[in-house]
Design a protein around this motif. Structure first.
Motif, mmCIF file in Angstrom:
data_model
loop_
_atom_site.group_PDB
_atom_site.id
_atom_site.type_symbol
_atom_site.label_atom_id
_atom_site.label_comp_id
_atom_site.label_asym_id
_atom_site.label_seq_id
_atom_site.Cartn_x
_atom_site.Cartn_y
_atom_site.Cartn_z
ATOM 1 N N SER A 235 41.343 43.291 34.518
ATOM 2 C CA SER A 235 42.533 42.699 33.899
ATOM 3 C C SER A 235 42.198 41.419 33.144
ATOM 4 N N VAL A 264 51.292 42.383 30.260
ATOM 5 C CA VAL A 264 51.947 41.401 31.125
ATOM 6 C C VAL A 264 52.920 42.090 32.087
ATOM 7 N N TYR A 267 51.477 42.747 35.354
ATOM 8 C CA TYR A 267 51.432 41.579 36.232
ATOM 9 C C TYR A 267 52.767 41.399 36.957
ATOM 10 N N LEU A 273 47.890 41.126 41.343
ATOM 11 C CA LEU A 273 47.258 40.970 40.027
ATOM 12 C C LEU A 273 47.558 39.593 39.453
ATOM 13 N N PHE A 274 48.798 39.156 39.614
ATOM 14 C CA PHE A 274 49.173 37.830 39.117
ATOM 15 C C PHE A 274 48.418 36.737 39.867
ATOM 16 N N ASN A 277 44.810 36.293 38.823
ATOM 17 C CA ASN A 277 44.551 35.760 37.482
ATOM 18 C C ASN A 277 45.399 34.528 37.139
ATOM 19 N N TYR A 278 45.980 33.876 38.162
ATOM 20 C CA TYR A 278 46.906 32.768 37.896
ATOM 21 C C TYR A 278 46.250 31.663 37.062
ATOM 22 N N ILE A 281 45.753 32.737 33.566
ATOM 23 C CA ILE A 281 47.024 32.814 32.828
ATOM 24 C C ILE A 281 47.413 31.430 32.322
#
Length: 1433
Positions: A235, A264, A267, A273-274, A277-278, A281
């Motif tokens: 991702s 998005v 996510y 997933l969020f 990758n926070y 992001i």
């Protein structure tokens, strides 16, 4: 078939020649099995792959491709060959041709033919997941292709390839089954994701539209493409790619937006997933915003921002600290690079504002410093939306460590706000510019925090002062509205303790410059800015212990310039010069320390007096100056003595009394020349000025009694005889001085003085008589004999008190010292009083005994007699001098008469003209003066006569209630009262039309005729028809904003249950202009307007119109605060509402309320009481719930104990009945008061404390007047207050901040001051002294008693301060009606007081000698003399 294909030429021309034979061979050829078809397809692909690109087109080859593939497909079906048998070969040749990187037309046609005729897409989609490997091969081949088109290629090649990829392989048409669909993608998701990324990258780098279209097709056809990743770390690729593409290309912005949106979404569905990758992001948001400062990149960043907000919560899941740091870093770098304004606006509105809404609710105090840094960075963006974002998180309560911020952070924030003064708003609309109002909110909040942390002002002062001086020095048209709004709170951030004289001089210079500029158009927010500027200058002046002459000179220059300007605008509003003058002027007299400085302002006072006709406030300002200056600098004030005397005598300005008292010794002649006028004017208006005029007359009679003539004395006694002794009691003090020096003037009034002295016990009258008799006696022996006879006769009178007898004995001693033989015959009479020491001395004097022990007394008496003789002789000489002066004046008058005769001739002509004008004025007056036109008197004479259709029927038809008619029936002219009420509440033309129509309906054509004739004579006419409702209008108008309609409707119903009919726009038919007209009529017809204020009220144009109309036509306003908000409300209503005290009408702190209402119980009672000031309740409307609401529900008004004397003989009762009998507890029964000694003036918010004071004073024995006991009756509460003040001997003024601005309290103090009632100020809350505003004139010279509460927030009516209050009361009220509180038990009590129990003594006495005492029904308490209307109630 293999041999046929191998024999074909590649030359297009040759092929065209061979094609007919070739076609026939193809048609004749057959393939019997899968192997043959596979061989044919492979050979066919080999031929196509060997074909070289040519610029010429071969129709034969194209026909061969279509024909051969169709033929092969038909033979496959004819022979029953399965697709699985040839699939591998088909895919091999398909992929081999596709991977050749040859974009020739023949390759394209071959691929299309194979794909379409054999329906490869449909077969692969239907056979998932088994065919997934084949799909992956195709996708991989596509990903590796370059799709290069040579210059020689026909444009159709490109279009064909685009159609093949975007409409054959992948199609958006749901009806097309021959395509790689969603099912296919799910089994090969990674390959599809890679193809999408490749298409995006190629479109970006090589600018091929075919890749762009392919990428868009994939994104559109597969919206769930990025719903999952394998592995999860994949991702990160999309995050990185989106940022890279956004920073490198401007042509893919829309495509990138769609790409980002679909990945998005994955996510949003996958929290893990969020979370994974926070950080990346946040990094993507940061990089996108700062990449190229385009709106498109901000849009991409917004998508990621919404993703963060989707998961936002103050937890570890969304680390707030890293988010705040990222936003702070972004804002700082944006400030450094300073992109265009529109881009910054988008950044704030699309990204920052959304985060701010969430961050505002975070309660992590450890981030407070980072928050404050973020606020500063946001405001520094210098864009429209930034201040609002900053204010939202700054307004968090109990969050910021203000002590740690004051030294560096707060000045930086203030600097960020004031830098918006350069913000260009010329091309922006009004509603857009209002976004900058948050700058004002930020500075206001800082000022409020400064009140709790005063050290803040130390650091805010330099920058605040710098910018205020900068803005104030600019031309008014250079200051935009948002700067003016910022200016008000910024001024409050200036530290008054750091203001020195130089700053004040600079500030006043700026004021002078502004006022001197006639072209300045100062209005709106600019007006508010400058008015606050002037107010602050006034506050700074009041902080100074002294100011130099230079500053006095500049202040006087400013005041003089302001007075030369217009005071009011065309609409009746105050101009800036006049507003500035009113603020500055009240500070000046307190700062004047020398007579030279005072002289600087004298010219200003003269102008004020000249222009006082323009506004009465100028006269008050003039008086305020002289009231403080005159007593300090008598010589200066004496130059204006004629003005003071004229105002006092002619205009009845009783406030001049203090000034005149101090100036008499400087210029007595001015007073003496007006003695006759003073006496004649003393008794006008039913003698209401006697006390004040007598004060001036007393000055003259004490110092120069010889000025008074016999005519003056006769005039005084003529008026005295018409009035009660109480009304003219103080006048006898002045007469005593005259009687002691000019006794002959009193000879003809001797009998009257004797009669009054015998009939009434009055010390002042008796002193006057004594003074006259003693002075009369000293003249000769015969007169002495007359005086002695009168004195001895007075001794025997029953009305003569012991104190009076002592005075008589003293007077007889004085006479006896000279004429001893005259008093001897009365020795026997005096023996009865020999116990009195003064009488014993007199008897010893008659007997000739040794008077050595009385030597001092005799010596004093001798001196007193000598003094009387001296004064009498001096008076005779003065009288001779006065007569000589008068004769000289008569000669001058004779000479003047001749000149006057000439002037008279001219005046005769003028008089003729004046008569004509008077007639015209009288005609106009008939239309304009009073509420009822001049024909009213003739009409009321007819209708007051009792008939079936008299004024009562007229009142009923006009809609008035029976209780109102009963109230008017108690008045001398009930019909006039009815008509006056009708005209007060209606426009003149509508009132006349409605009256005439009703008179005609009830058959009173006689009255109708009078009105029509009078109207016709006035040059007007009554229309035959008007579109109005002829009815009595409700006395209460409710103004509100529609979001609170339900609550206001409930309020209306309860007010009507309490007796007050209300007007409310709900249920009013029509809209637009019709509704506005009804609202106008409703306000004009109301006696009072209730403003139900919420946060939207001040922003509502309709609500503002209603308030402005109410103020314009002088309607009383009672504001109700319907929800928690700042006061006064922000906006145009702020200046208006600041003059009113609101009632908090929402429930707070879970305070108990009734179950069916939303307001606190005590606040509704307060509202009813406030309305009662202006209108009496209608008893016919009051229901059981609010029955007797005007009777106060107060416990223990008087502390009494029941006595056994209240029982009489009982009736026999059973034991059971005895036990059921309740008891009467007299502790809760207040006393009926007929004439109060003390009137308590207070603001309703402190009612509980005032009731405690009332109890304390009543227990001591004082009779107190309190408005809450006056609510009953149909007459105006103002009339009752007027009577209460006039009858009281002392006024207790309970001062609080709300008291100072209360209009009702101001009226009470103005009346008390005008009547010269002793006023004792009680300070209940910390307030500047004297209180600011109109009351300052009343309290300037008075000292208050401090009852401010201590730490427990309760007022204790005890201790030294309460003893001081009792001492002051004793000075003004030497007698106390109730000396022993126990006597109160026998006084009357009202039925209105709450009775808890019924008296019984069955436990104490036998059944045969006990009974129940009936309570006596009497009126409400405590009251002054009741009106007939009160009895009706």
């Amino acid at each position: 078939m293999d041999k046929i294909l191998s024999s074909l030429t590649h030359d297009n021309q040759e092929f065209e020649k061979q094609w007919p034979d070739t076609f026939q061979k193809i048609q004749r050829s057959t393939q019997q099995n899968a192997q043959e078809i596979n061989q044919t397809v492979s050979a066919f692909a080999g031929y196509i792959r060997a074909e070289k690109q040519s610029s010429t087109k071969s129709y034969g080859k194209e026909a061969m491709i279509n024909g051969l593939t169709k033929r092969l497909h038909e033979q496959m079906h004819d022979t029953g060959i399965k697709m699985d048998d040839i699939l591998e070969t088909l895919l091999d040749v398909f992929i081999s041709v596709l991977s050749d990187d040859n974009t020739s037309l023949l390759n394209l046609l071959f691929l299309k033919a194979i794909y379409s005729n054999f329906r490869l897409g449909e077969y692969l989609s239907e056979h998932q997941p088994h065919s997934a490997k084949h799909v992956k091969r195709i996708i991989t081949c596509l990903k590796n292709n370059t799709f290069k088109f040579n210059v020689n290629n026909n444009v159709n090649n490109y279009d064909g390839w685009r159609d093949f990829l975007c409409r054959y392989l992948f199609s958006q048409l749901s009806s097309d089954k021959n395509k790689l669909d969603e099912n296919t993608m799910q089994e090969s998701r990674n390959e599809f994701q890679q193809l999408c990324r490749t298409a995006l990258e190629n479109a970006k780098s090589e600018r091929h539209d075919i890749w762009y279209d392919l990428a868009r097709t994939i994104i559109t056809c597969f919206p769930t493409l990025f719903d999952s990743y394998d592995p999860l770390t994949a991702s990160k690729i999309d995050l990185t790619l989106s940022v890279q593409l956004a920073s490198n290309s401007n042509e893919l912005k829309h495509l990138l937006r769609d790409y980002v949106r679909i990945f998005v979404k994955s996510y949003e569905k996958n929290p893990d997933l969020f979370k994974e990758n926070y950080d990346q992001i946040l990094s993507a948001i940061h990089d996108l915003i700062l990449s190229d400062f385009t709106i498109e990149t901000v849009e991409l960043a917004r998508i990621f921002s919404n993703l963060v907000i989707h998961y936002f919560s103050p937890s570890d899941f969304v680390p707030i600290e890293s988010l705040v740091k990222m936003l702070n870093n972004v804002c700082q770098k944006v400030v450094e690079k300073n992109p265009d304004q529109q881009w910054k606006d988008n950044l704030c509105s699309d990204i920052i504002k959304n985060f701010i809404y969430k961050l505002k609710d975070v309660k992590l105090k450890k981030l407070s410093l980072q928050y404050f840094d973020l606020i500063i960075s946001i405001v520094k963006l210098h864009t429209l939306q930034a201040p609002e974002c900053g204010y939202r998180i700054l307004s968090k309560e109990e969050f910021y460590p203000w002590k740690d911020l004051v030294s560096n952070k707060i000045p930086e924030l203030i600097q960020a706000c004031v830098s918006y003064d350069t913000f260009d708003v010329k091309n922006l609309t009004w509603n857009v510019c209002t976004a900058l109002d948050s700058l004002e909110d930020i500075l206001s909040l800082l000022e409020k925090r400064g009140q709790a942390q005063p050290v803040l002002f130390k650091y805010s002062h330099p920058i605040a002062l710098t910018y205020i001086q900068k803005w104030s020095s600019q031309e008014p048209n250079e200051l935009p509205d948002h700067v003016c709004k910022m200016g008000t709170p910024l001024m409050d951030l200036i530290d008054p303790s750091q203001i020195d004289i130089s700053v004040l001089i600079t500030s006043v210079d700026l004021l002078i410059k502004r006022v001197a500029d006639d072209e300045s158009d100062i209005k709106g927010h600019l007006f508010g800015y400058y008015m606050h500027y002037v107010k602050n200058i006034g506050d700074y002046l009041s902080k100074q212990k002294s100011i130099p002459t230079l500053l006095h000179e500049k202040l006087s220059q400013f005041c003089r310039l302001a007075l030369d300007q217009s005071l009011m605008t065309e609409t009746g509003c105050m101009t800036f010069p006049y507003g500035g003058l009113t603020n500055i002027w009240v500070k000046i007299p307190l700062l004047v320390e020398t007579e030279e400085n005072a002289k600087l302002y004298v010219e200003c006072t003269d102008v004020m007096r000249e222009r006082s006709e323009d506004t009465k406030d100028l006269y008050l300002m003039w008086y305020f100056f002289w009231s403080l200056i005159a007593t300090k600098y008598l010589d200066l004030a004496s130059t204006r003595i004629e003005q003071f005397l004229n105002d006092f005598i002619n205009d009845k300005q009783m406030t001049m009394q203090t000034i005149l008292n101090s100036l008499y010794t400087r210029c007595p002649d001015s007073y003496h020349s007006r003695v006759s006028t003073i006496i004649s004017e003393m008794f006008v208006n039913n003698g209401q000025y006697v006390s004040s005029f007598n004060s001036i007359l007393g000055l003259i009679t004490r110092e120069h009694p010889e000025i008074i003539t016999g005519e003056n004395i006769d005039q005084l006694f003529n008026e005295i005889k018409k009035r009660s002794i109480k009304e003219v009691e103080n006048l006898y003090t002045s007469l005593t001085s005259i009687a002691s020096t000019q006794p002959d003037l009193f000879s003809k009034h001797q009998d009257y003085l004797l009669t009054i002295s015998k009939e009434q016990t009055n010390t002042e009258v008796f002193r006057c008589l004594n003074g006259y008799l003693l002075a009369h006696a000293i003249q000769d022996e015969n007169k002495a004999d007359e005086s002695v006879k009168i004195f001895t006769d007075l001794l025997e009178q029953k009305t003569t008190t012991n104190d009076m007898r002592k005075l008589i004995f003293h007077q007889l001693q004085l006479i006896g010292m000279r004429y001893k033989n005259i008093i001897k015959p009365y020795r026997q009479l005096l023996i009865k009083y020999e116990k009195e020491n003064t009488c014993r001395i007199l008897i010893d004097l008659i007997d000739g005994k040794s008077l050595e022990e009385y030597s001092d007394t005799i010596k004093n008496a001798t001196q007193e007699i000598a003094e009387y003789e001296k004064r009498i002789k001096k008076t005779e000489k003065d009288m001779i001098h006065v007569k000589n002066v008068v004769k000289k004046q008569e000669l001058k008058v004779t000479n003047l008469n001749e000149k006057v005769n000439v002037v008279d001739t001219k005046l005769t002509d003028v008089t003729g003209r004046v008569n004509v004008h008077e007639q015209e004025i009288e005609r106009i007056d008939k239309k304009t003066l009073s509420h009822v036109p001049t024909w009213g008197r003739n009409v009321t004479k007819l209708l007051n006569s009792k008939t079936d259709n008299d004024w009562r029927l007229l009142g009923k038809r006009l809609g008035y209630s029976s209780s109102e008619l009963k109230h008017w029936a108690t008045q001398s002219d009930p019909c006039m009262a009815l008509l006056n009420e009708w005209y007060i509440t209606h426009k003149s033309d509508e009132a006349t039309y409605g009256l005439v129509k009703i008179l005609k309906d009830i058959g009173r054509t006689d009255a109708e005729k009078i009105i029509r004739n009078a109207t016709k004579e006035a040059g007007e006419s009554i229309p035959d028809d008007m579109n109005i409702d002829i009815k009595r209008l409700p006395p209460v108008f409710i103004s509100y904003q529609w979001t609170h309609q339900k609550e206001v409707s409930l309020l209306k119903s309860h007010l009507e249950m309490a007796g007050y009919e209300c007007w409310m726009d709900v249920g009013q038919m029509g809209g637009g202009d019709k509704l506005f007209k009804k609202i106008d009529t409703g306000i004009r017809g109301a006696k009072v307007v209730l403003c139900c204020v919420n946060k939207q009220y001040a922003q509502s144009d309709n609500c503002c119109r209603e308030v402005n109309l109410s103020v314009t036509i002088d309607k009383p306003i009672i504001p109700l605060q319907m929800e928690k908000q700042t006061w006064p409300p922000e906006g145009s209503l702020g200046p208006i509402m600041s003059e009113y005290v609101f009632i908090r009408f929402f429930n707070r702190d879970n305070k108990q309320t009734n179950s069916d209402v939303y307001w606190p119980n005590d606040k509704f009672n307060e509202l009813l009481g406030q309305i009662r000031y202006y209108v009496a309740p209608n008893p016919d409307m009051i229901n059981e719930r609010y029955k007797n609401w005007f009777v106060p529900k107060v416990d223990n008004l008087i502390f009494l104990q029941p006595t056994n004397s209240q029982t009489t003989k009982p009736l026999p009762k059973s034991e059971k009945e005895k036990n059921k009998e309740p008891k009467i507890d007299l502790n809760d029964v207040p006393i009926v008061i007929s004439h109060p000694q003390i009137m308590i003036s207070y603001q309703w918010g402190r009612q509980k404390d005032i009731l405690d004071l009332y109890k304390k004073l009543t227990v001591v024995g004082y009779r107190c007047w309190l408005d809450i006991f006056q609510m009953g009756g149909g007459d105006s509460l103002y009339e009752k207050i007027d009577q209460g003040i006039r009858n009281a001997k002392v006024i207790l003024s309970c001062i609080t901040p709300k008291y100072i601005i209360s209009a009702n309290c101001r009226r009470e103090m103005s009346l008390s001051d005008a009547l010269k009632k002793p006023i004792i100020p009680l300070l209940l809350d910390s307030t500047p002294w004297p209180p600011p505003g109109p009351m300052s004139l009343v309290f300037t010279e008075k000292r208050y008693i401090n009852f401010c509460p201590s730490n427990d927030d309760m007022i204790h009516w005890s201790g030294k301060n309460f003893e001081q209050l009792l001492m002051k009361l004793e000075q003004n009220i030497p007698e106390i009606m109730i000396e022993k509180p126990v006597n109160l038990i026998n006084m009357k009590r009202p039925i209105s007081a709450s009775v808890k129990n019924v008296i019984t003594t069955t436990e104490q006495q036998n059944q045969d000698n006990t009974t129940v005492a009936r309570t006596k029904r009497i009126g409400s308490a405590p009251i002054i003399q009741k009106s007939r209307a009160c009895c009706l109630m």
